[in-house]
Design a protein around this motif. Structure first.
Motif, PDB file in Angstrom:
ATOM      1  N   SER A   1       0.832  -1.218   0.000  1.00  0.00           N
ATOM      2  CA  SER A   1       0.000   0.000   0.000  1.00  0.00           C
ATOM      3  C   SER A   1       0.859   1.257   0.000  1.00  0.00           C
ATOM      4  O   SER A   1       0.505   2.259  -0.633  1.00  0.00           O
ATOM      5  N   LEU A   2       2.000   1.228   0.694  1.00  0.00           N
ATOM      6  CA  LEU A   2       2.914   2.383   0.687  1.00  0.00           C
ATOM      7  C   LEU A   2       3.462   2.625  -0.712  1.00  0.00           C
ATOM      8  O   LEU A   2       3.549   3.768  -1.180  1.00  0.00           O
ATOM      9  N   ALA A   3       3.849   1.536  -1.386  1.00  0.00           N
ATOM     10  CA  ALA A   3       4.368   1.659  -2.751  1.00  0.00           C
ATOM     11  C   ALA A   3       3.304   2.213  -3.682  1.00  0.00           C
ATOM     12  O   ALA A   3       3.586   3.038  -4.565  1.00  0.00           O
ATOM     13  N   ASN A   4       2.062   1.790  -3.480  1.00  0.00           N
ATOM     14  CA  ASN A   4       0.954   2.280  -4.302  1.00  0.00           C
ATOM     15  C   ASN A   4       0.719   3.764  -4.070  1.00  0.00           C
ATOM     16  O   ASN A   4       0.458   4.529  -5.013  1.00  0.00           O
ATOM     17  N   MET A   5       0.820   4.202  -2.815  1.00  0.00           N
ATOM     18  CA  MET A   5       0.651   5.621  -2.496  1.00  0.00           C
ATOM     19  C   MET A   5       1.680   6.484  -3.209  1.00  0.00           C
ATOM     20  O   MET A   5       1.399   7.609  -3.613  1.00  0.00           O
ATOM     21  N   LEU A   6       2.874   5.951  -3.376  1.00  0.00           N
ATOM     22  CA  LEU A   6       3.967   6.702  -4.004  1.00  0.00           C
ATOM     23  C   LEU A   6       4.028   6.479  -5.511  1.00  0.00           C
ATOM     24  O   LEU A   6       4.957   6.970  -6.170  1.00  0.00           O
ATOM     25  N   ASN A   7       3.062   5.736  -6.037  1.00  0.00           N
ATOM     26  CA  ASN A   7       3.006   5.460  -7.483  1.00  0.00           C
ATOM     27  C   ASN A   7       4.253   4.777  -8.011  1.00  0.00           C
ATOM     28  O   ASN A   7       4.685   5.023  -9.150  1.00  0.00           O
ATOM     29  N   PHE A   8       4.842   3.910  -7.187  1.00  0.00           N
ATOM     30  CA  PHE A   8       5.997   3.146  -7.641  1.00  0.00           C
ATOM     31  C   PHE A   8       5.541   2.053  -8.607  1.00  0.00           C
ATOM     32  O   PHE A   8       4.454   1.491  -8.466  1.00  0.00           O
ATOM     33  N   SER A   9       6.389   1.735  -9.547  1.00  0.00           N
ATOM     34  CA  SER A   9       6.069   0.766 -10.585  1.00  0.00           C
ATOM     35  C   SER A   9       5.650  -0.577  -9.995  1.00  0.00           C
ATOM     36  O   SER A   9       6.341  -1.137  -9.141  1.00  0.00           O
ATOM     37  N   LYS A  10       4.504  -1.093 -10.448  1.00  0.00           N
ATOM     38  CA  LYS A  10       3.970  -2.405 -10.063  1.00  0.00           C
ATOM     39  C   LYS A  10       3.770  -2.532  -8.541  1.00  0.00           C
ATOM     40  O   LYS A  10       3.767  -3.637  -8.004  1.00  0.00           O
ATOM     41  N   ASP A  11       3.633  -1.388  -7.872  1.00  0.00           N
ATOM     42  CA  ASP A  11       3.431  -1.371  -6.412  1.00  0.00           C
ATOM     43  C   ASP A  11       4.558  -2.089  -5.667  1.00  0.00           C
ATOM     44  O   ASP A  11       4.340  -2.710  -4.617  1.00  0.00           O
ATOM     45  N   ILE A  12       5.765  -1.986  -6.199  1.00  0.00           N
ATOM     46  CA  ILE A  12       6.933  -2.604  -5.561  1.00  0.00           C
ATOM     47  C   ILE A  12       7.721  -1.496  -4.860  1.00  0.00           C
ATOM     48  O   ILE A  12       8.145  -0.521  -5.491  1.00  0.00           O
ATOM     49  N   ILE A  13       7.926  -1.644  -3.578  1.00  0.00           N
ATOM     50  CA  ILE A  13       8.430  -0.560  -2.738  1.00  0.00           C
ATOM     51  C   ILE A  13       9.869  -0.153  -3.048  1.00  0.00           C
ATOM     52  O   ILE A  13      10.288   0.957  -2.734  1.00  0.00           O
ATOM     53  N   ASN A  14      10.663  -1.037  -3.692  1.00  0.00           N
ATOM     54  CA  ASN A  14      12.068  -0.669  -3.926  1.00  0.00           C
ATOM     55  C   ASN A  14      12.249   0.336  -5.063  1.00  0.00           C
ATOM     56  O   ASN A  14      13.374   0.798  -5.314  1.00  0.00           O
ATOM     57  N   ASN A  15      11.152   0.701  -5.749  1.00  0.00           N
ATOM     58  CA  ASN A  15      11.200   1.754  -6.762  1.00  0.00           C
ATOM     59  C   ASN A  15      12.310   1.497  -7.778  1.00  0.00           C
ATOM     60  O   ASN A  15      13.139   2.366  -8.054  1.00  0.00           O
ATOM     61  N   GLU A  16      12.313   0.270  -8.290  1.00  0.00           N
ATOM     62  CA  GLU A  16      13.279  -0.149  -9.314  1.00  0.00           C
ATOM     63  C   GLU A  16      14.731   0.006  -8.838  1.00  0.00           C
ATOM     64  O   GLU A  16      15.619   0.363  -9.603  1.00  0.00           O
ATOM     65  N   GLY A  17      14.940  -0.299  -7.553  1.00  0.00           N
ATOM     66  CA  GLY A  17      16.289  -0.273  -6.988  1.00  0.00           C
ATOM     67  C   GLY A  17      16.727   1.058  -6.435  1.00  0.00           C
ATOM     68  O   GLY A  17      17.825   1.165  -5.869  1.00  0.00           O
ATOM     69  N   ASN A  18      15.896   2.085  -6.551  1.00  0.00           N
ATOM     70  CA  ASN A  18      16.272   3.418  -6.066  1.00  0.00           C
ATOM     71  C   ASN A  18      15.965   3.623  -4.594  1.00  0.00           C
ATOM     72  O   ASN A  18      16.412   4.606  -3.996  1.00  0.00           O
ATOM     73  N   LEU A  19      15.180   2.724  -3.999  1.00  0.00           N
ATOM     74  CA  LEU A  19      14.931   2.774  -2.560  1.00  0.00           C
ATOM     75  C   LEU A  19      15.516   1.500  -1.971  1.00  0.00           C
ATOM     76  O   LEU A  19      15.030   0.398  -2.219  1.00  0.00           O
ATOM     77  N   ARG A  20      16.579   1.645  -1.218  1.00  0.00           N
ATOM     78  CA  ARG A  20      17.324   0.482  -0.718  1.00  0.00           C
ATOM     79  C   ARG A  20      17.432   0.451   0.803  1.00  0.00           C
ATOM     80  O   ARG A  20      17.212  -0.574   1.431  1.00  0.00           O
ATOM     81  N   THR A  21      17.801   1.566   1.446  1.00  0.00           N
ATOM     82  CA  THR A  21      18.027   1.568   2.895  1.00  0.00           C
ATOM     83  C   THR A  21      16.883   2.283   3.612  1.00  0.00           C
ATOM     84  O   THR A  21      16.469   3.374   3.223  1.00  0.00           O
ATOM     85  N   VAL A  22      16.394   1.649   4.703  1.00  0.00           N
ATOM     86  CA  VAL A  22      15.229   2.141   5.442  1.00  0.00           C
ATOM     87  C   VAL A  22      15.551   2.173   6.930  1.00  0.00           C
ATOM     88  O   VAL A  22      16.233   1.286   7.443  1.00  0.00           O
ATOM     89  N   LEU A  23      15.055   3.187   7.616  1.00  0.00           N
ATOM     90  CA  LEU A  23      15.134   3.262   9.074  1.00  0.00           C
ATOM     91  C   LEU A  23      13.729   3.099   9.623  1.00  0.00           C
ATOM     92  O   LEU A  23      12.848   3.926   9.367  1.00  0.00           O
ATOM     93  N   ASP A  24      13.494   2.007  10.367  1.00  0.00           N
ATOM     94  CA  ASP A  24      12.185   1.758  10.975  1.00  0.00           C
ATOM     95  C   ASP A  24      12.269   2.080  12.455  1.00  0.00           C
ATOM     96  O   ASP A  24      12.886   1.349  13.238  1.00  0.00           O
ATOM     97  N   VAL A  25      11.657   3.186  12.857  1.00  0.00           N
ATOM     98  CA  VAL A  25      11.743   3.693  14.225  1.00  0.00           C
ATOM     99  C   VAL A  25      10.604   3.107  15.057  1.00  0.00           C
ATOM    100  O   VAL A  25       9.440   3.172  14.662  1.00  0.00           O
ATOM    101  N   GLY A  26      10.955   2.541  16.223  1.00  0.00           N
ATOM    102  CA  GLY A  26       9.939   1.911  17.052  1.00  0.00           C
ATOM    103  C   GLY A  26       9.373   0.696  16.360  1.00  0.00           C
ATOM    104  O   GLY A  26       8.174   0.571  16.138  1.00  0.00           O
TER     105      GLY A  26
END
Length: 618
Positions: free
Chosen positions: A200-225
């Motif tokens: 759903s997050l990927a869909n909100m950002l209009n990333f291709s095929k609703d895949i959150i990595n945005n074709e490799g451009n989103l790689r590192t994430v900080l998950d707080v709490g």
């Protein structure tokens, strides 16, 4: 009447006697067990006094806290006493984290501001209060379940804490099922599964095929709490690596569960100190019902996230303030919206219970703000990459002229990012040729390590890996074709190359190995120590024995340590193998190493079930 009165008096006397006896028995058991633990520590400090280490329970003759001035392996340690066995800590220390020990805080009577979460930050014991004993596993401990199965289930005996299963049962955090704890993939905000929420997050950002990595451009994430890190665990299948972050708070064992599952995680808190990561490290920060007051202290915690986000990075925030209509939530939302607007963040998407902000690509917005706008830009002499023990700042870190002109991070998409020379190489005066040679050198070294380990391991033996001195991250990069993840540790006093490691799409933290690391016992399958011992002992005057005990604390039973160092260091470690219950797997000397003067020693930690059984064996 007299007879009945006498009877009641006798009953009262008997009741009083029973109560006094019960209290005395309790005191005997409590202080008796405490003294047994202390006696083991005192035994250790007496037998190890001449080793130059510092321990809890030493006496007047011990040289606690003194540095080993000008100590050199192979020169100054010849007449040191090597114990037959290190003592074993009392069972109640089976989950000891020395620098995050609340009992220590109480004993030292530290005056901390609880509202600022200072009691969840690092407070390391003084040399004379350090434990010199081996941390025992809990009763019934088993070799952990292998990845990828471990993402969804772990042995209950390994982390015998089930309160989260009861407290969070309506949110699908975890479920107790026989001898195992099952993780359905739920969270406080995503009861029906992290996978659906991520899509759903990927869909909100209009990333291709609703895949959150945005074709490799989103790689590192900080998950707080992060809770038990199911969000980070489900990101891995999208080739995204998350630093799942949570404190050792009322949900004490959430990070322990994450690491037992084989999911990258770190014990830390947004309090008063900067998180141990360099600036512009993450493409996405995430907070799902993380219960953080983002408005406190003029937004200092949001500004810390801003420091850590890359140009154009996102902050995904799922919380009642984003959708609730009651007066208090509306107030918070209004103030938070005004704050992020002054920080030049914009809403990228808002749907249902989630809002996603995006950070600007350039300095343009900062320069266009009205004079006196708060928060201010940071001073030009503020180093956004100085993090170890450094206080957070209530200011915005602007981009350098190069980054401003680049209009972004300039990083290649994953997986090309792993081996592409990072743009920030120039900050250290390193050339692309140097980077490529380092990458190739460690590719060959890791290949050799795996050849040496091959009689002991299969494809799923190793999951959680730590490189204790990561330099450019090439050791971790060389493991890119294996189903492992690497915590890349960079010394706090050397070149801060950790930002290059993040630019390669890897993760890590800054640390000083004279202190204990912020992790639970038994959380890593493999530790790699390349010139770590010679650095902390010969350069910093810290204790090699303390480091051995700390490595043993971090290593899982049956886990491995690779030491790459000078021959005297290898000889030093070998002297303690029997005492620390490790065994040699393989060893090579510098004559067989074509790329340097260092020897290599690979050891394996033995599995012993309880402190009691180990003492009986000894």
């Amino acid at each position: 009447m007299r007879g009945r009165t006498d009877g009641s008096q006798k009953k009262r006397l008997f009741t009083t006697f029973v109560l006094v006896a019960a209290v005395l028995l309790f005191l005997y058991l409590y202080f008796g067990s405490q003294s047994q633990g202390e006696s083991a520590l005192e035994y250790g400090s007496r037998s190890l006094r001449k080793l130059g280490s510092s321990y809890l329970g030493g006496d007047e003759e011990s040289d606690l806290g003194n540095k080993q001035d000008d100590f050199k392996f192979g020169v100054d340690d010849d007449d040191g006493i090597v114990p037959k066995s290190f003592p074993v800590c009392d069972d109640r220390y089976s989950e000891l984290i020395p620098c995050l020990d609340r009992n220590l805080i109480y004993q030292m009577r530290l005056k901390l501001d609880l509202s600022l979460m200072e009691h969840y930050e690092r407070h390391c014991p003084l040399p004379e209060r350090r434990f010199n004993c081996l941390i025992p596993p809990p009763t019934g401990y088993k070799v952990p379940i292998k990845w990828p199965k471990s993402r969804d289930e772990v042995w209950k005996a390994n982390i015998p804490h089930t309160h989260l299963a009861t407290e969070k049962q309506d949110q699908n955090w975890m479920v107790v099922k026989g001898e195992k704890i099952i993780f359905p993939g739920g969270g406080t905000h995503f009861h029906y599964g992290a996978d659906k929420y991520i899509k759903s997050l990927a869909n909100m950002l209009n990333f291709s095929k609703d895949i959150i990595n945005n074709e490799g451009n989103l790689r590192t994430v900080l998950d707080v709490g992060c809770g038990v890190a199911s969000f980070g665990g489900y990101l891995l299948s999208s080739d995204i690596i998350a630093m799942s972050l949570a404190p050792n708070d009322v949900h004490q064992n959430q990070i322990q569960f994450a690491l037992e599952r084989g999911i990258p995680a770190y014990l830390g808190v947004l309090g008063t100190k900067r998180l141990p990561y360099p600036s512009r490290s993450f493409e996405l920060a995430h907070c799902s019902r993380c219960r953080i007051d983002w408005l406190q202290r003029d937004g200092i915690l949001l500004l810390e996230l801003d420091r850590l986000l890359r140009p154009g990075g996102y902050f995904a925030y799922s919380s009642p303030e984003a959708y609730a209509q009651d007066e208090e939530d509306l107030r918070i939302w209004k103030e938070m919206s005004a704050l992020v607007e002054r920080m030049c963040w914009k809403i990228a998407a808002k749907r249902n219970q989630t809002v996603i902000w995006v950070k600007p690509l350039t300095n343009d917005c900062y320069m266009e703000r009205a004079p006196g706008t708060q928060p201010p830009l940071c001073r030009s002499d503020d180093d956004p990459d100085a993090v170890y023990g450094v206080n957070m700042e209530t200011c915005i870190t602007p981009y350098s002229e190069h980054d401003h002109a680049s209009k972004g991070s300039g990083l290649a998409p994953w997986p090309a990012r792993l081996t592409s020379p990072p743009p920030r190489l120039a900050d250290f005066g390193y050339s692309k040729d140097m980077f490529e040679k380092d990458t190739e050198l460690w590719r060959k070294r890791v290949e050799n390590y795996w050849d040496l380990l091959s009689p002991k391991i299969s494809t799923d033996t190793i999951r959680n890996v730590m490189d204790m001195k990561a330099n450019l991250g090439s050791f971790g990069a060389a493991l890119g074709n294996k189903d492992v993840w690497v915590m890349n540790v960079v010394p706090e006093d050397g070149p801060n190359t950790l930002k290059l490691i993040y630019d390669r799409g890897l993760i890590g933290s800054i640390h000083n190995w004279c202190e204990a690391y912020s992790t639970y016992p038994r959380t890593y399958d493999l530790l790699h120590a390349s010139n770590v011992f010679s650095d902390i002992v010969e350069k910093k005057g810290c204790s090699g024995e303390d480091l051995l005990i700390e490595i043993d604390r971090i290593l899982r039973p049956t886990g491995f340590l690779i030491v790459r160092d000078k021959k005297p260091v290898i000889d030093f470690v070998k002297k303690y193998l029997a005492a620390i219950h490790w065994e040699t797997v393989a060893m090579t000397d510098s004559s067989s190493e074509s790329d340097g003067d260092d020897d290599v020693l690979i050891v394996q930690k033995k599995l012993w079930l309880t402190s009691g059984s180990l003492r009986e064996t000894d």
